[in-house]
Design an enzyme around this catalytic site. Sequence first.
Site, PDB file in Angstrom:
ATOM      1  N   GLY A  81      -4.892   1.819 -15.088  1.00 49.75           N
ATOM      2  CA  GLY A  81      -4.478   1.533 -13.702  1.00 49.75           C
ATOM      3  C   GLY A  81      -5.610   1.681 -12.709  1.00 49.75           C
ATOM      4  O   GLY A  81      -6.495   2.523 -12.872  1.00 49.75           O
ATOM      5  N   LEU A 102      -8.123  -5.148 -17.910  1.00 54.26           N
ATOM      6  CA  LEU A 102      -7.373  -6.302 -18.399  1.00 54.26           C
ATOM      7  C   LEU A 102      -7.966  -7.608 -17.898  1.00 54.26           C
ATOM      8  O   LEU A 102      -7.961  -8.609 -18.605  1.00 54.26           O
ATOM      9  CB  LEU A 102      -5.909  -6.209 -17.946  1.00 54.26           C
ATOM     10  CG  LEU A 102      -5.124  -5.028 -18.524  1.00 54.26           C
ATOM     11  CD1 LEU A 102      -3.809  -4.856 -17.773  1.00 54.26           C
ATOM     12  CD2 LEU A 102      -4.877  -5.236 -20.013  1.00 54.26           C
ATOM     13  N   THR A 133      -9.528  -9.842 -11.257  1.00 54.23           N
ATOM     14  CA  THR A 133      -8.531  -9.216 -10.378  1.00 54.23           C
ATOM     15  C   THR A 133      -8.835  -7.723 -10.225  1.00 54.23           C
ATOM     16  O   THR A 133      -8.602  -7.145  -9.166  1.00 54.23           O
ATOM     17  CB  THR A 133      -7.104  -9.403 -10.922  1.00 54.23           C
ATOM     18  OG1 THR A 133      -7.036  -8.904 -12.253  1.00 54.23           O
ATOM     19  CG2 THR A 133      -6.690 -10.867 -10.908  1.00 54.23           C
ATOM     20  N   GLY A 177      -5.118   1.007  -8.975  1.00 53.78           N
ATOM     21  CA  GLY A 177      -4.694   0.894  -7.582  1.00 53.78           C
ATOM     22  C   GLY A 177      -5.348   1.876  -6.638  1.00 53.78           C
ATOM     23  O   GLY A 177      -5.617   1.567  -5.484  1.00 53.78           O
ATOM     24  N   GLU A 178      -5.606   3.085  -7.089  1.00 50.71           N
ATOM     25  CA  GLU A 178      -6.089   4.124  -6.176  1.00 50.71           C
ATOM     26  C   GLU A 178      -7.564   4.491  -6.402  1.00 50.71           C
ATOM     27  O   GLU A 178      -8.233   4.942  -5.479  1.00 50.71           O
ATOM     28  CB  GLU A 178      -5.247   5.410  -6.302  1.00 50.71           C
ATOM     29  CG  GLU A 178      -3.852   5.259  -6.898  1.00 50.71           C
ATOM     30  CD  GLU A 178      -2.849   4.540  -6.016  1.00 50.71           C
ATOM     31  OE1 GLU A 178      -2.944   4.671  -4.788  1.00 50.71           O
ATOM     32  OE2 GLU A 178      -1.980   3.823  -6.560  1.00 50.71           O
ATOM     33  N   GLN A 200      -9.399  -5.593  -6.784  1.00 49.07           N
ATOM     34  CA  GLN A 200      -8.645  -4.384  -6.458  1.00 49.07           C
ATOM     35  C   GLN A 200      -9.571  -3.238  -6.064  1.00 49.07           C
ATOM     36  O   GLN A 200      -9.309  -2.504  -5.110  1.00 49.07           O
ATOM     37  CB  GLN A 200      -7.791  -3.986  -7.663  1.00 49.07           C
ATOM     38  CG  GLN A 200      -6.475  -3.382  -7.260  1.00 49.07           C
ATOM     39  CD  GLN A 200      -5.545  -3.191  -8.445  1.00 49.07           C
ATOM     40  OE1 GLN A 200      -5.822  -3.632  -9.556  1.00 49.07           O
ATOM     41  NE2 GLN A 200      -4.442  -2.523  -8.213  1.00 49.07           N
ATOM     42  N   PHE A 216       0.819  -1.229   0.000  1.00 52.98           N
ATOM     43  CA  PHE A 216       0.000   0.000   0.000  1.00 52.98           C
ATOM     44  C   PHE A 216       0.843   1.264   0.000  1.00 52.98           C
ATOM     45  O   PHE A 216       0.413   2.303   0.517  1.00 52.98           O
ATOM     46  CB  PHE A 216      -0.971  -0.002   1.189  1.00 52.98           C
ATOM     47  CG  PHE A 216      -1.671  -1.307   1.404  1.00 52.98           C
ATOM     48  CD1 PHE A 216      -2.520  -1.814   0.435  1.00 52.98           C
ATOM     49  CD2 PHE A 216      -1.459  -2.060   2.546  1.00 52.98           C
ATOM     50  CE1 PHE A 216      -3.145  -3.029   0.603  1.00 52.98           C
ATOM     51  CE2 PHE A 216      -2.079  -3.289   2.715  1.00 52.98           C
ATOM     52  CZ  PHE A 216      -2.921  -3.769   1.744  1.00 52.98           C
ATOM     53  N   THR A 242      -1.788  -7.052  -6.423  1.00 55.92           N
ATOM     54  CA  THR A 242      -2.494  -6.288  -7.447  1.00 55.92           C
ATOM     55  C   THR A 242      -2.931  -7.141  -8.625  1.00 55.92           C
ATOM     56  O   THR A 242      -3.861  -6.789  -9.332  1.00 55.92           O
ATOM     57  CB  THR A 242      -1.565  -5.175  -7.944  1.00 55.92           C
ATOM     58  OG1 THR A 242      -0.256  -5.737  -8.117  1.00 55.92           O
ATOM     59  CG2 THR A 242      -1.460  -4.055  -6.929  1.00 55.92           C
TER      60      THR A 242
END
Lengths: 750, 330
Positions: free
Chosen positions: A707, A635, A639, A709-710, A643, A246, A473
């Site tokens: 992306g 993608l 997953t 992640g956030e 996330q 993280f 991730t």
Amino acid sequence: MQQKYIGQPVSRVDGEAKVTGSAKYAAEFNVPKLRYGYVVNSTIAKGKIIKINLERAMAVQGVIKIYTHENRPSTAWLSFNYADMDAPPGKPFVPMHNNKIVYNGQPIAMIVAETFEQARYAASLVTVEYDKEEHESDLHAHLTEARLPKKGLATLLKPGPPKPKGEAEKIYEASPVKAAGTFVHGIEHHNPMEMFASTVVYEGEKKLTIFDKTQGTINCQLYVANVFGLPFKNVRVISHYVGGAFGSGLRPQYQLFLAVMASLDLKKSVRLSMNRHQMFTFGHRPATVQKTKFGANDVGKIQAINHESIGETSQFEDYTEIVVNWANMLYPSPNTKLQYKLKPLDVASPMDMRAPGGATGLHAVEVTIDELAYQAKMDPVDFRLLNYTDMDQTTEKPYSSKELKECFKQAADKFGWKNRNPEPRSMRRNHKLIGWGIATGIWEAMQLPTRAEAVLTADGKLTVSSATSDFGTGTYTVMAQIAADCMGMDLADVSFKLGDSDMPFAPISGGSFTAASTGTAVQAACLGLRKKLLKKAQKMVAAFTEAEFDDIDFTDSGLHLKNNSGPPLSYREIVAATKEKTLKSKNMGWPNAMKQRKFTRATHSAVFVEVEVDEDFGIVKVTRMVTAVAAGKILNPKTARSQILGGMVWGISKALREESVMDHRFGKFMNDSLAEYHLPVNADINDLEVIFVEEDDKIVNDLGIKGLGEIGLVAVPPAIANAVFHATGKRVNDLPITMDKVMDYASPLV
Amino acid sequence: MNSFTYTAAPDANTAAALLTADKHAQLIAGGTNLLDLMKENVAQPAALIDINNIDGLDGITTLDNGGLRLGALAHNADTAYHPLVEQKYPLLAKAILSGASAQLRNMATNGGNMMQRTRCYYFYDTSTPCNKREPGTGCSAIGGYNRIHAILGASDSCIATFPSDMCNALAALDATINVTGPEGDRVIAFTDFHRLPGDEPQLDNILKHGELITSIDLPKNGFEKNYAYLKLRDRTSYAFALVAIATGLELQDGLIKNARIACGGLAHKPWRKPEAEDYLIDKVPIKENFEAAADIILNGAMGYKDNAFKIELAKRAIVRNCLTAANLNN
């Protein structure tokens, strides 16, 4: 390229290794005669060490050596040698550098012993005499001393706020519709399940293999080589699996420095791992105090945005994050004033923590917007649509893609938003007040140069590698999917390797840029490999000799002439015909700056939340949440969903649970364990739904990756806060929203 | 680690004798709290006397007077899910299941539950002063971070709270504790067992060194018709109570004939105020009456910087929980 795997919900390729325990983490690699370290931390926040009493610890059976500032081997002299890829402007902390204490919990001694238990016991016998000095650790007591941050390399990825436009304060004052707030965030610690550890394997004079918990093996390799004066090629850092990070793994932590120091000094392999308390003795998300003043005209068009933030940092580094830049990226306003300041305190340097700055700033922005919508007597969704823009106002560039409107639509439908009574305190179930709230999320879609290598072997298998990282991730999985499609191969024949500094260069993994950066590198390496395959094929089979690259389909693990002028040629045959029985291509995946520079690239989200608030006790429960995300090409929806779910859970945690509480008399965190640092438990998490609104964006990169992640996190805290307002009629702008803060506002008992 | 001796005691008398012989010895049963304290260097026993092998202490058996005997070594989970406990003492079952996690409840014993130590941050942090851990060093929680601390019965030496959920129900049910020791057996009323900190906060209860708990007796009345347990905390599970309320009522012809209210999270022991319970006798079970009872219970409550909200929270919790108990089977 035919997309057979990209976009499919492929199960995690590393899932079995993780659930069966065969996946090994940094503290799990064993070598013969391994020595064990244990760190002693300071118990004061500022002052000098007068004396460290080691006699009792030295007498413990199995203790080999105890390191302190007095006897530690010398390391690099110049401060810049200690600067890693994520180092903010300033002088990085050097463990046991001298007798000065700069924060409570700072490592001041390390025991090395034959067993972990011996080292731990000996550490408990060390006593320290200090010359204590008065420390400052409370941001709220020093707000007026805040100053502008220093600039440095890190500022490139984290630019300061844009210059003011117009007269934001004056226009705000004159606006017919106004909303303002003060927003308080406490300190948070990353607390990944896996604690920091380094197993340093001594391979001989000046040569080390290091198993480390990190989000960047090459970052740690450079750090170790620079600090200890070792040749880069003699330092190999491996981090195949990371049990969550993280952001805490973006910088080398002190256990790496100390374990390497001891290993080189003793010429032995050494492991040093942190305990859970020590996970509170380095970086953290900084405490902040933000103020907003937004104004709109009669019809609800925003005309003034004032947003300022004061965050804490350490006395030795100016950690910065992007807190105040977001409002103007989301909402056009002719007048803006954005300010960002820091106050250095006697604490460890803050660090990037999931959605650094965004998770902080968007809370203030989106709650103020919600209040502005109420003041304008508009539905919060309609208000946002009225102030919608396809242009980033800060750079005056269009977004490369922005399906935020569609996110609102789909999430609102799924949530049933149209049934909402806008009046606060208007919905209830028995003792529970019901609130519905929304918020918008935004995060940059960045990409950094990354290298990958693709290797085909005669058994028809493809291995692609890059020194990037997978800390849960899904990098292993999605990169294998990309490689399989790029090469037209079965996924079962493709593997992706990562987490080793011997592999091709990758920057630290964070900021939601790994999928785009590494994905582009994998694509480049596969393209390189396809070109090599054709070259070899041209020498082997006449039909291919005249063929151009574009005449070939790379599919079913072979080369196929599009015009069917000859039989296909399999990769296996081609590789078998080479002398080395392998075919390799190593390539750099570059961001396409020419395409990218005319646009702002970002992901967006719309979050809809329902809360129940107990009317007597003020206890808030998130009963359901719908998040719609627009983040380019997804993608792997499986997953990706995980996330986003993780981000939503984190958002619940940030809004309602987490805070590292410091006793300022000691400058020490008092709830430094997972028993008292409250993360949500299963019972806190209810109905969560994720919607992906895909964007076809060839500007960000060829594969359209942005992306994730956030973006799953950033809008959740404000959406919850807005739902709490809708339920109770009161704004609680001080996170986490605990029962005591809400209770005062709940209906009085009598 | 700190070295200590380990002895598995074959029977209660041997355990008591071993314990008496060494003033730095401690008993270990489930170990769910003691092992943590040892790892944190808060407890440093010179000897551990393992009582898990002692026969006959893990049963749950009916008593001739219609009550129920809970063995000291019966696990919390086995107790909560025992058919007789579920039927006759659902308040106890509910309280036990509000505490800890399934794994901990499987391991923890009934005797051990009573012996658990406070969760005060400073008690656990050996770098800070704490009178309970090191008598005479001072109380860091006073003037420090005291969200989870006491609002009733505290002293200048200590404002820690007792963390058990199970014990709140046992206090409400008027359980008794059977102990054995070098001076023979004795019976302790549950509400007398835990003590207030006074100027000896290092003592959590009145058990003498050398004594061990063999069982807990529940009286016949389990308040199974009108009971409720409410635990308010900072997350929905796996957190200690900020306020916990155990209520048992007996109703007849619309009036309260018997009332028990025990509060957790407020003091150094489960907090009961007989005057409040007496006040409710022959009253109708309505909000106003429970509010008056709550005022009696909370009389003299004092808040600190971070926990003053618990005074009002406790009042609301008492009222809510008593109303829930009163209306349980309506």
